[in-house]
Write a protein that holds these residues in place. Structure first.
Motif, PDB file in Angstrom:
ATOM      1  N   LEU A 253       0.837  -1.192   0.000  1.00 53.25           N
ATOM      2  CA  LEU A 253       0.000   0.000   0.000  1.00 53.25           C
ATOM      3  C   LEU A 253       0.874   1.245   0.000  1.00 53.25           C
TER       4      LEU A 253
ATOM      5  N   GLU B 187      -7.385  -1.204  -3.297  1.00 55.73           N
ATOM      6  CA  GLU B 187      -8.462  -0.252  -3.563  1.00 55.73           C
ATOM      7  C   GLU B 187      -8.137   1.143  -3.034  1.00 55.73           C
ATOM      8  N   LEU B 188      -7.514   1.221  -1.875  1.00 61.01           N
ATOM      9  CA  LEU B 188      -7.235   2.508  -1.243  1.00 61.01           C
ATOM     10  C   LEU B 188      -5.809   2.994  -1.509  1.00 61.01           C
ATOM     11  N   ASP B 189      -5.133   2.388  -2.466  1.00 63.67           N
ATOM     12  CA  ASP B 189      -3.762   2.778  -2.789  1.00 63.67           C
ATOM     13  C   ASP B 189      -3.704   4.235  -3.238  1.00 63.67           C
ATOM     14  N   MET B 190      -2.629   4.940  -2.864  1.00 62.24           N
ATOM     15  CA  MET B 190      -2.549   6.372  -3.127  1.00 62.24           C
ATOM     16  C   MET B 190      -1.352   6.769  -4.007  1.00 62.24           C
TER      17      MET B 190
ATOM     18  N   THR C  40      -0.418  -4.574   3.185  1.00 57.89           N
ATOM     19  CA  THR C  40      -1.831  -4.502   3.553  1.00 57.89           C
ATOM     20  C   THR C  40      -2.178  -5.536   4.612  1.00 57.89           C
TER      21      THR C  40
ATOM     22  N   GLN D 141      -7.562  11.059   3.436  1.00 55.99           N
ATOM     23  CA  GLN D 141      -7.488   9.901   2.552  1.00 55.99           C
ATOM     24  C   GLN D 141      -6.390   8.945   3.019  1.00 55.99           C
TER      25      GLN D 141
ATOM     26  N   LYS E 145      -7.422   6.969   6.095  1.00 53.95           N
ATOM     27  CA  LYS E 145      -8.345   5.900   5.737  1.00 53.95           C
ATOM     28  C   LYS E 145      -7.584   4.700   5.160  1.00 53.95           C
ATOM     29  N   ALA E 146      -6.579   4.976   4.320  1.00 51.79           N
ATOM     30  CA  ALA E 146      -5.790   3.896   3.752  1.00 51.79           C
ATOM     31  C   ALA E 146      -5.042   3.124   4.828  1.00 51.79           C
TER      32      ALA E 146
ATOM     33  N   SER F 276      -7.022   0.623   6.841  1.00 55.38           N
ATOM     34  CA  SER F 276      -7.406  -0.631   6.155  1.00 55.38           C
ATOM     35  C   SER F 276      -6.398  -1.750   6.358  1.00 55.38           C
TER      36      SER F 276
END
Length: 371
Positions: A120, A287-290, A316, A359, A362-363, A366
């Motif tokens: 991640l 899904e939450l990768d930035m 993750t 954001q 939130k990542a 997870s």
């Protein structure tokens, strides 16, 4: 799947040995327990390695985290982004710092190390890359992308070259030879810098962007890490290099032409360039990768496009809840308003916006333990 196990005593790195160091160096840093009282129940040690650009910020994060969590500690070895990514993918560290996001093949490799959702990316450190030079009596120069690319390719070889002089009327430029100093190690800073050159000056910089300096440009000076190139350039008359802006000290710097204006590096100008970024897409990314694609060829007024977004790379999935608790606590502190302020004070980088912080939090939330 490889997952990480961490006990109540210090974890041992299976990569290069960690040597404790002072703030801002390219050696490892370690958080000593703070003696102030704390209600934190966190224990254990996290080990990380990677980007040397983050070194000053990392020192601030480690100190702040230790103050709030005296029974937990963080070790970080600033060996370069490439080394950090390799260490994470090999299972040698619990997190990595990287100035470049994982390539598709690295994402695939992370599925075996970090669980079915892989690694991640969480942005932690946003900073301009300064194009810094050592030229007696000259503190700042205006240069467009083609000229910068020509200098770093060795095609513009003296400081009084017409391409430089025409953009700096009134500045007395000597006939001193230009010495290019680049990173010898695989570096996210190099990748970000060459991405800028390839996007903004494609007719001159015809080499593909990479974390490794182009092999065909032999005969140039090189040095290991951020501090290495800064030291080499600072001690060489006529030298030029690229490095995280927090590290260049008293060297002269370049204002880069963007549209019709020359933009000097500032934290705000770097943050403005990041605002134009878009998410990296690709199979296997969480899904939450930035991970971000930066607009290197932007013409937006006031934006400084020679910028890096330095990530913290986490798995993750870890194999113990204790490790997850430590990762979440440290990662959340780094991206918090307090953590970003501490880094900015130490390194002069651009704090993340409130939206980006939300954001990122939130990542991090997870991240989970293997069931």
């Amino acid at each position: 799947m490889k997952v990480f196990r961490i006990g109540r005593t210090a974890a041992v790195l299976s990569v290069a040995a960690l040597a404790l160091a002072a703030c801002g160096s390219d050696n490892a840093t370690n958080a000593a327990a703070d003696t102030e009282s704390s209600d934190s129940a966190l224990t254990g040690t996290l080990s990380g390695a990677g980007a040397s650009s983050q070194a000053s910020a990392m020192d601030a994060w480690i100190a702040g985290f230790a103050k709030a969590n005296p029974n937990a500690s963080i070790q970080y070895s600033p060996d370069g982004s490439g080394a950090g990514r390799e260490a994470l993918l090999a299972g040698g560290v619990q997190f990595a710092g990287s100035d470049a996001y994982l390539k598709d093949e690295e994402v695939e490799a992370s599925l075996g190390t970090c669980g079915p959702d892989g690694a991640l990316h969480v942005p932690a450190y946003i900073s301009p890359i300064a194009i810094a030079f050592n030229l007696d009596g000259v503190d700042e120069l205006n240069l467009d992308a083609d000229t910068i690319a020509g200098i770093f390719r060795g095609e513009i070889s003296t400081w009084n070259d017409p391409a430089i002089a025409s953009q700096n009327e009134g500045t007395e430029l000597p006939a001193t030879a230009i010495t290019v100093v680049h990173r010898s190690d695989e570096s996210g800073t190099t990748e970000n810098f060459t991405e800028y050159l390839a996007a903004a000056a494609p007719d001159v910089w015809t080499t593909e962007a990479s974390g490794e300096w182009p092999a065909e440009l032999d005969g140039q000076e090189n040095a290991q890490g951020t501090s290495g190139v800064v030291s080499a350039a600072s001690s060489t008359d006529g030298a030029i290099t690229y490095a995280d802006a927090s590290a260049v000290g008293s060297m002269g710097t370049v204002a880069v032409k963007v549209g019709d204006e020359y933009v000097a590096y500032t934290a705000d100008a770097a943050a403005k360039a990041v605002e134009a970024s878009t998410p990296v897409k690709g199979e296997g990314r969480p899904e939450l990768d930035m991970a971000m694609e930066l607009a290197r060829d932007t013409t937006e007024s006031g934006a400084y496009p020679v910028v890096l977004v330095s990530y913290h790379l986490y798995c993750t999935t870890y194999d113990s809840q204790e490790t997850v608790d430590l990762i979440k606590a440290f990662g959340s502190y780094v991206v918090s308003e307090e953590g970003q302020a501490a880094a900015s004070e130490a390194a002069g980088n651009a704090p993340m916006s409130a939206a980006l912080q939300e954001q990122a939090a939130k990542a991090i939330e997870s991240i989970k333990a293997a069931s």
